[in-house]
Design an enzyme around this catalytic site. Structure first.
Site, PDB file in Angstrom:
ATOM      1  N   PRO A   1       1.149  -1.177  -0.164  1.00  0.00           N
ATOM      2  CA  PRO A   1      -0.084  -0.547  -0.527  1.00  0.00           C
ATOM      3  C   PRO A   1       0.889   1.658   0.186  1.00  0.00           C
ATOM      4  O   PRO A   1       0.114   2.714  -0.060  1.00  0.00           O
ATOM      5  CB  PRO A   1      -0.431  -0.506   1.414  1.00  0.00           C
ATOM      6  CG  PRO A   1      -0.992  -1.477   1.839  1.00  0.00           C
ATOM      7  CD  PRO A   1       0.622  -2.459   0.756  1.00  0.00           C
TER       8      PRO A   1
ATOM      9  N   ARG B   1      -2.653  -8.358 -21.030  1.00  0.00           N
ATOM     10  CA  ARG B   1      -3.267  -7.847 -21.806  1.00  0.00           C
ATOM     11  C   ARG B   1      -1.988  -7.488 -22.859  1.00  0.00           C
ATOM     12  O   ARG B   1      -3.155  -6.467 -24.078  1.00  0.00           O
ATOM     13  CB  ARG B   1      -4.109  -7.288 -21.477  1.00  0.00           C
ATOM     14  CG  ARG B   1      -5.422  -8.303 -20.492  1.00  0.00           C
ATOM     15  CD  ARG B   1      -6.499  -6.956 -20.240  1.00  0.00           C
ATOM     16  NE  ARG B   1      -6.915  -6.738 -20.634  1.00  0.00           N
ATOM     17  CZ  ARG B   1      -8.013  -7.660 -21.960  1.00  0.00           C
ATOM     18  NH1 ARG B   1      -8.454  -8.401 -21.000  1.00  0.00           N
ATOM     19  NH2 ARG B   1      -8.655  -6.405 -22.338  1.00  0.00           N
TER      20      ARG B   1
ATOM     21  N   GLU C   1       3.021  -8.501   8.440  1.00  0.00           N
ATOM     22  CA  GLU C   1       2.622  -6.912   8.632  1.00  0.00           C
ATOM     23  C   GLU C   1       3.506  -6.306   7.717  1.00  0.00           C
ATOM     24  O   GLU C   1       3.601  -5.187   6.654  1.00  0.00           O
ATOM     25  CB  GLU C   1       3.667  -6.280   9.536  1.00  0.00           C
ATOM     26  CG  GLU C   1       2.887  -6.871  10.419  1.00  0.00           C
ATOM     27  CD  GLU C   1       0.875  -6.470  10.633  1.00  0.00           C
ATOM     28  OE1 GLU C   1       0.479  -7.191  10.769  1.00  0.00           O
ATOM     29  OE2 GLU C   1       0.825  -5.104  10.470  1.00  0.00           O
TER      30      GLU C   1
HETATM   31  N1  LIG Z   1      -3.523  -2.637  -1.362  1.00  0.00           N
HETATM   32  C1  LIG Z   1      -1.975  -3.526  -1.832  1.00  0.00           C
HETATM   33  N2  LIG Z   1      -1.388  -2.981  -3.285  1.00  0.00           N
HETATM   34  O1  LIG Z   1      -0.300  -3.859  -3.061  1.00  0.00           O
HETATM   35  N3  LIG Z   1      -0.359  -5.059  -1.689  1.00  0.00           N
HETATM   36  C2  LIG Z   1      -0.934  -3.673  -0.896  1.00  0.00           C
HETATM   37  C3  LIG Z   1      -1.785  -4.539   0.253  1.00  0.00           C
HETATM   38  O2  LIG Z   1      -2.667  -4.824   0.821  1.00  0.00           O
HETATM   39  N4  LIG Z   1      -0.680  -5.669   0.489  1.00  0.00           N
HETATM   40  C4  LIG Z   1      -1.027  -6.251   1.714  1.00  0.00           C
HETATM   41  C5  LIG Z   1      -0.310  -5.665   2.873  1.00  0.00           C
HETATM   42  C6  LIG Z   1      -1.036  -5.462   4.160  1.00  0.00           C
HETATM   43  N5  LIG Z   1       0.382  -7.051   4.236  1.00  0.00           N
HETATM   44  C7  LIG Z   1       0.524  -7.870   3.344  1.00  0.00           C
HETATM   45  C8  LIG Z   1       0.089  -7.489   1.733  1.00  0.00           C
END
Ligand SMILES: Nc1nonc1C(=O)NC1CCNCC1
Length: 251
Positions: free
Chosen positions: A94, A159, A121
């Site tokens: 994220p 794609r 995490e």
């Molecule tokens: N949104 C997302 N875009 O790419 N990865 C994302 C995601 O939420 N990864 C998780 C984050 C918490 N730890 C496990 C993976």
């Protein structure tokens, strides 16, 4: 044309059957347009429990992925993906750059890729510092793992591989490729539970149909995602259609 190689690093390699065994990505693999291979950090552990995570320094909830198994798995993945020059190593999180079609096009032009899918995490930051070239996010929400994000990236990139879409489809035709939302789609029957297909689509007049679809795409984009329109360089026809739409809205 040489197959595009995408290496994946994940403790759940079986998840990627969703890419290799189905649909357009499955066919791309079968036809040798795309090669996908996964390295599991668990295979690079030396303890009986094949431990890949540990508690975070500084305390707090959850676990963090240990650096060494990732370092070794990424090393092998990068060697395989980079066998024809450099491969770019991407970490899905994220905290990454938000993925959009422009980003997909950039990643598809970058040659071979290594996608690191974290769990828990996240991964020890020293792995990001040492081995990750770019961080990308598929959206502002928290998933349980990076695998689904990695599969979104692979699907969208595939794609764009020449030949990956059937002869009757074209990535350029994709509305998002033009920066617009898609137009409505209809198929048989002509009337379904009292709802008819728009006459224009039955007219056989391909120019009228093209124009109608473009107007629908512009209308939807204007209504649902005006932010996308602001970013777009509209051509003369699109500007004219948008004018028509705004006039119709006023009347
Ligand atoms: N949104 C997302 N875009 O790419 N990865 C994302 C995601 O939420 N990864 C998780 C984050 C918490 N730890 C496990 C993976």
């Amino acid at each position: 044309m040489r197959a595009k190689r995408i290496a994946l690093v994940s403790i759940f390699p079986e998840m990627f059957a969703a890419l290799t065994d189905y649909g357009i990505t499955g066919r791309a693999v079968k036809e040798g347009l795309l090669e996908v291979r996964c390295w599991n950090p668990r295979d690079f552990t030396s303890d009986r429990h094949r431990t890949v995570d540990d508690r975070p320094y500084g305390g707090g909830p959850g676990m963090v992925m240990l650096p060494e198994p990732l370092y070794q798995a990424l090393g092998e993945a990068r060697a395989w993906a980079g066998e024809m020059g450099l491969a770019r190593t991407i970490y899905l999180s994220p905290q990454g750059r938000p993925l959009d079609q422009a980003g997909v096009e950039q990643l598809s032009e970058a040659g071979n890729l290594v996608l690191l899918a974290g769990r828990y995490e996240g991964v020890d930051e020293r792995i990001v510092d040492m081995l990750v070239d770019e961080e990308w996010s598929i959206g502002d929400y928290v998933l349980s793992g990076g695998e689904l994000a990695a599969m979104v990236v692979v699907d969208a990139i595939t794609r764009l591989i020449p030949g990956a879409l059937g002869h009757d489809q074209s990535a350029v035709e994709d509305s998002f490729a033009r920066g617009l939302l898609d137009c409505p789609h209809y198929t048989r029957p002509e009337e379904y539970r009292g709802r008819a297909v728009p006459d224009v689509l039955l007219s056989g007049n391909h120019e009228r149909i093209r124009r109608w679809r473009l107007k629908q795409a512009l209308t939807r984009t204007q209504q649902r995602r005006p932010d996308l329109l602001e970013r777009l360089e509209l051509d003369r026809e699109q500007k004219q259609l948008l004018e028509e739409i705004q006039q119709e809205w006023k009347s």
